[in-house]
Design a protein around this motif. Sequence first.
Motif, PDB file in Angstrom:
ATOM      1  N   GLU A  41      18.758   4.090  16.700  1.00  0.00           N
ATOM      2  CA  GLU A  41      18.155   4.470  15.418  1.00  0.00           C
ATOM      3  C   GLU A  41      19.213   5.062  14.492  1.00  0.00           C
ATOM      4  O   GLU A  41      19.221   4.790  13.279  1.00  0.00           O
ATOM      5  N   GLU A  45      20.286   3.595  10.826  1.00  0.00           N
ATOM      6  CA  GLU A  45      20.276   4.412   9.609  1.00  0.00           C
ATOM      7  C   GLU A  45      21.647   4.411   8.949  1.00  0.00           C
ATOM      8  O   GLU A  45      21.753   4.374   7.721  1.00  0.00           O
ATOM      9  N   LYS A  48      21.954   1.134   7.098  1.00  0.00           N
ATOM     10  CA  LYS A  48      21.169   1.159   5.858  1.00  0.00           C
ATOM     11  C   LYS A  48      21.900   1.945   4.776  1.00  0.00           C
ATOM     12  O   LYS A  48      21.962   1.520   3.619  1.00  0.00           O
TER      13      LYS A  48
END
Length: 233
Positions: A41, A45, A48
């Motif tokens: 995760e 992130e 992104k």
Amino acid sequence: MKTLLAGAALILAGSMSGMALSGEGFVAAVPSKSAVPPTAEADIEATKRAFLDDAVAPQVKPANYDVTIVEYADYQCPYCRTAHDALVKLAATDKKVRIIFRDWPIFGPQSQRAARLAIASQWQGKFLAYQDALMKTPRPLTEESIRAAAAKAGVDWTKLEADLKRRQPEIEALLDRNDNQAMQLGLEGTPGFIIGDRLYSGGMNLAGLKEAVAQVRKSGGKKGLVPVTPQGI
């Protein structure tokens, strides 16, 4: 960048682990959040942020934006020029769309020259005006026409050259990031767009942009990545 991406499947995909083929294209499969390790995760992130948060990439950023468009473009690309007009009209009518401009100069030295100067013009608050002038300058671009576009946009040429020299490391790093991202996305030419969590490769008109933005809003932030090739302009 390559260490952050395991292919386009990871980009903007939230907590996903694979790709599934549907009738609409490649759609990211999204497991439950608990199925994704915390380290994965964190990597997602970071990916992104690399695409959507860039301190050097010029952008239009309304205070209350709810959709982001990332554009990869070249000033000498005819499809980019058509898409530019559409983006200008979209930004003028939809005040909740953020647009991040990522110069990807693939049409040769004059495209590279124009991209560097356009990026540098943001430090005198002239990027949007200079970008517009360059997009409307007859092709092929020349040193003379690039400079004429700057004058048309009200750019101080002396300051522009100074900023280009002073900010060279930042500008070159941005162009490297843009190129790496375009390669990771699998773009084969300009323009290319990330709209929300969808990838569009090819020219887009105003109607297409509005429809893509509407789809993002309708999805309510649903995670996934759908590469789409528009049907032309």
